[in-house]
Design a protein around this motif. Sequence first.
Motif, PDB file in Angstrom:
ATOM      1  N   SER A   1       0.845  -1.185   0.000  1.00  0.00           N
ATOM      2  CA  SER A   1       0.000   0.000   0.000  1.00  0.00           C
ATOM      3  C   SER A   1       0.884   1.239   0.000  1.00  0.00           C
ATOM      4  O   SER A   1       2.123   1.133  -0.069  1.00  0.00           O
TER       5      SER A   1
ATOM      6  N   VAL B   1      -4.740   1.109 -11.165  1.00  0.00           N
ATOM      7  CA  VAL B   1      -4.681   2.387 -10.454  1.00  0.00           C
ATOM      8  C   VAL B   1      -4.345   3.482 -11.450  1.00  0.00           C
ATOM      9  O   VAL B   1      -3.770   3.215 -12.512  1.00  0.00           O
TER      10      VAL B   1
ATOM     11  N   THR C   1      -1.932   2.363  -4.304  1.00  0.00           N
ATOM     12  CA  THR C   1      -2.904   1.449  -3.705  1.00  0.00           C
ATOM     13  C   THR C   1      -4.172   1.356  -4.535  1.00  0.00           C
ATOM     14  O   THR C   1      -4.807   2.372  -4.833  1.00  0.00           O
ATOM     15  N   PHE C   2      -4.541   0.136  -4.880  1.00  0.00           N
ATOM     16  CA  PHE C   2      -5.795  -0.132  -5.585  1.00  0.00           C
ATOM     17  C   PHE C   2      -6.961   0.120  -4.642  1.00  0.00           C
ATOM     18  O   PHE C   2      -6.881  -0.155  -3.443  1.00  0.00           O
ATOM     19  N   SER C   3      -8.044   0.646  -5.177  1.00  0.00           N
ATOM     20  CA  SER C   3      -9.197   0.998  -4.335  1.00  0.00           C
ATOM     21  C   SER C   3      -9.692  -0.201  -3.531  1.00  0.00           C
ATOM     22  O   SER C   3     -10.063  -0.071  -2.361  1.00  0.00           O
ATOM     23  N   GLY C   4      -9.685  -1.375  -4.150  1.00  0.00           N
ATOM     24  CA  GLY C   4     -10.132  -2.570  -3.445  1.00  0.00           C
ATOM     25  C   GLY C   4      -9.130  -3.103  -2.442  1.00  0.00           C
ATOM     26  O   GLY C   4      -9.406  -4.077  -1.726  1.00  0.00           O
TER      27      GLY C   4
ATOM     28  N   GLU D   1     -13.091   4.447 -14.422  1.00  0.00           N
ATOM     29  CA  GLU D   1     -13.909   3.939 -13.322  1.00  0.00           C
ATOM     30  C   GLU D   1     -15.177   3.361 -13.925  1.00  0.00           C
ATOM     31  O   GLU D   1     -15.899   4.053 -14.644  1.00  0.00           O
TER      32      GLU D   1
ATOM     33  N   ALA E   1     -13.258   4.673   2.729  1.00  0.00           N
ATOM     34  CA  ALA E   1     -12.358   4.678   1.580  1.00  0.00           C
ATOM     35  C   ALA E   1     -13.028   5.216   0.318  1.00  0.00           C
ATOM     36  O   ALA E   1     -12.382   5.344  -0.727  1.00  0.00           O
TER      37      ALA E   1
ATOM     38  N   ILE F   1     -15.385   3.812  -1.458  1.00  0.00           N
ATOM     39  CA  ILE F   1     -15.671   2.780  -2.459  1.00  0.00           C
ATOM     40  C   ILE F   1     -17.185   2.584  -2.530  1.00  0.00           C
ATOM     41  O   ILE F   1     -17.790   1.982  -1.657  1.00  0.00           O
TER      42      ILE F   1
ATOM     43  N   THR G   1     -18.141   1.511  -7.843  1.00  0.00           N
ATOM     44  CA  THR G   1     -17.292   1.563  -9.029  1.00  0.00           C
ATOM     45  C   THR G   1     -16.019   0.770  -8.783  1.00  0.00           C
ATOM     46  O   THR G   1     -15.649   0.503  -7.635  1.00  0.00           O
ATOM     47  N   ILE G   2     -15.353   0.420  -9.862  1.00  0.00           N
ATOM     48  CA  ILE G   2     -14.054  -0.227  -9.773  1.00  0.00           C
ATOM     49  C   ILE G   2     -13.149   0.395 -10.823  1.00  0.00           C
ATOM     50  O   ILE G   2     -13.599   0.738 -11.924  1.00  0.00           O
ATOM     51  N   SER G   3     -11.887   0.585 -10.475  1.00  0.00           N
ATOM     52  CA  SER G   3     -10.942   1.200 -11.411  1.00  0.00           C
ATOM     53  C   SER G   3     -10.226   0.108 -12.199  1.00  0.00           C
ATOM     54  O   SER G   3      -9.795  -0.906 -11.638  1.00  0.00           O
TER      55      SER G   3
END
Length: 351
Positions: free
Chosen positions: A171, A214, A220-223, A282, A335, A337, A340-342
Amino acid sequence: MRESSPMNAGDGAYSYTKNSTVQRDAASGVKDAIKEAIMENFDIEKVLGGLTTFTIADLGCSVGPNTVFAMESLLETVEHKCRQQGLEDREFQLLFNDQIGNDFNTLFAALPQPRSYFAAAVPGSFYGRLFPCSSVHIAYSSFAIHWLSKVPDELQRKGSAAWNAGRIHYSDDSSEAVLEAYADQFQRDMEAFFRARAQEIVPGGVMVIVVPAVPDGAITFSGGVAFRFLESILSDMVKEGVIEQDQVDSFNVPNVYPCVKDLRRVVERNGCFEIVKMEFGEVSIGKVEPENSIMIIRAIFEGCMANHFGAMVVNQLFVRAMQNKLQFAEILNSAGIQGTISQIMVVLKRI
C-alpha cells in the motif's frame, strides 16, 4: 506455499461461479468499446489468410459464466465482421485457458448446447507458451494478468529489506523494497506474457486485456482496503494463539494492480504490438453489500490463502470476517468505495 491457486471451484455458496458479479460488471462496462475497436481495426479476411477456422482464446478464464459471456460477445462481434466483409462458411473455435487446477468441468457444463462453435480447454500458465505459432486471431484476458506468476522472492526471505512483516500486500505506506519487489516481478511476468503472445497471435490479430488498476502515479488499488481488513483479523488470530506471527509475516498476496504507464512501457519494450486503445477508467459495478463483498473476496483468495495457512484457519478467517461485516462496511465507506471499480482496458494489434 504454492505460488497461486485457481478461483474456488464448483457452483456452491463459496464458488467463483456464484461470487464473481463484480468482475462480470466491470468487463461488461467496456464491452461496447471493445466491440468498436475490433470492428474498426480488424481485417478478418487478411488475418485469416485463406483459412476457414477462426480462433479466440481466453487467458485466465477461471470458472463460471463470465468467460462464456465474454467469449460469446467477442464471437458475435467477429461473426458480424465476417458478414460485413462477405466471409461465409467460417468455423470458430474458442479456447479456454487457466491453471491446471482450474475447474474446467464446471466451466464446460455452463456452455450452451447446442452451440455454434468448437470449444477446448488449454491448461497451463499464460506466462509461457500455450498455443502453436500464429494460431490465435483474438486473445482476451479479463481480471487475470494482475495475478503474478509467483510471490516475489524478496518477500519470502526473512530479514530482507522486503520482508513484509504483518502485512499481506502493499500500500502507500509500504517500504520501497516491498514496492520494488512487487513491481520487478510484475515487469518480469509481463515481459514473459507479451513474448509468448507475440509468437501465438497472427499478424494483424488482436489482444484485448481488462485489468483492475490504479491511475498513473498511484500505488494502492481501491479494493486494497480488503487486504487491510483481512490483516486485522489475522492479527487477532495471532494474539489468540490460533496462528503464529511468522505465518502472517511470510504470506503475501501475489497481485499487482498496474497503471497505464506500467502497461505501456512493457508493450512498447516488446515491440510486437500496436496500441489501438489503452484507457484507465472507473466502471460502475452497482452497489455491493459488505456480506457479498466478503463472499467475493473468499471466492478469489481462499485457495491462495489455504495453501499457506491451511483450510481450517482460512475458514475461520472468513467466518470472523462475516462477524465483522459492519466494520468492513465502515472501511469501505471511509475509503469512498461506492459502486465503481478502477480498471484499464487495452486493445492491441499484432504487428
